[in-house]
Design an enzyme around this catalytic site. Sequence first.
Site, short mmCIF file in Angstrom:
data_model
loop_
_atom_site.label_atom_id
_atom_site.label_comp_id
_atom_site.label_asym_id
_atom_site.label_seq_id
_atom_site.Cartn_x
_atom_site.Cartn_y
_atom_site.Cartn_z
N TYR A 26 14.73 11.62 -25.66
CA TYR A 26 13.94 11.79 -24.44
C TYR A 26 14.06 13.23 -23.93
O TYR A 26 13.06 13.87 -23.60
CB TYR A 26 14.40 10.79 -23.37
CG TYR A 26 13.71 10.95 -22.04
CD1 TYR A 26 12.37 10.59 -21.89
CD2 TYR A 26 14.38 11.45 -20.94
CE1 TYR A 26 11.73 10.73 -20.66
CE2 TYR A 26 13.76 11.59 -19.72
CZ TYR A 26 12.42 11.24 -19.59
OH TYR A 26 11.80 11.40 -18.37
N GLU A 48 9.65 5.97 -12.52
CA GLU A 48 10.56 6.67 -11.60
C GLU A 48 10.88 5.78 -10.39
O GLU A 48 12.02 5.76 -9.92
CB GLU A 48 9.96 8.00 -11.14
CG GLU A 48 9.84 9.05 -12.23
CD GLU A 48 11.16 9.54 -12.80
OE1 GLU A 48 12.23 9.31 -12.20
OE2 GLU A 48 11.12 10.16 -13.88
N TRP A 56 18.77 6.23 -15.40
CA TRP A 56 17.54 6.41 -16.16
C TRP A 56 17.62 5.73 -17.52
O TRP A 56 16.62 5.23 -18.03
CB TRP A 56 17.19 7.89 -16.29
CG TRP A 56 15.91 8.09 -17.03
CD1 TRP A 56 15.77 8.65 -18.26
CD2 TRP A 56 14.60 7.69 -16.63
NE1 TRP A 56 14.44 8.63 -18.64
CE2 TRP A 56 13.70 8.04 -17.65
CE3 TRP A 56 14.09 7.06 -15.50
CZ2 TRP A 56 12.33 7.80 -17.58
CZ3 TRP A 56 12.72 6.82 -15.43
CH2 TRP A 56 11.86 7.19 -16.46
#
Length: 191
Positions: A26, A48, A56
């Site tokens: 990522y 988000e 995350w």
Amino acid sequence: MTFALAGPDGALRCPWGLSAPEYVTYHDEEWGRPVHGDDALFERLSLEAFQSGLSWITILRRRPGFRAAFAGFRIEKVALFTEEDRDRLLADAGIIRNRAKIDATLANARALADWAPGDLDALIWSHAPDPAPAPKTLADVPAVTPESTALSKALKKRGLRFVGPTTAYALMQACGLVNDHLETCVARNVR
């Protein structure tokens, strides 16, 4: 103060991007690269929001489940979700089953369905700040900026939910409006 650290291949990276293989990918291939298109930005904005209060990596590992559950984050499809779809989402173990976040995603899709094509992209990118000096350490990376606060207010004014200034800044980082890769990070100049 945390500087860039050597990854599995010896290249320096932002330290947050080294804790799991998914993070390395990522970090190297997606985070901080420009994202355009209303559906793509709706996905990032939704993810988000789901991340709020969580790590995350939790969202990243469930992204395939989110994409399946939310029709690939195609705004026009999600805007048509029914109460039955909402119930399905609340029971889906492949996503984060947070009622407020699910409701916000559905409400945001309905609001965005009324926008002209390209309006979300244009609104978000209109808040891109001028390039800033590269952060040397993680301590140099803000959580909120005047631009993210303005973006949050603009999105809320247009009817979107779960888009506070911190979420807006995380979106700006993830979608390349700002480049918060550390100064010596291998991904800093790969955009």
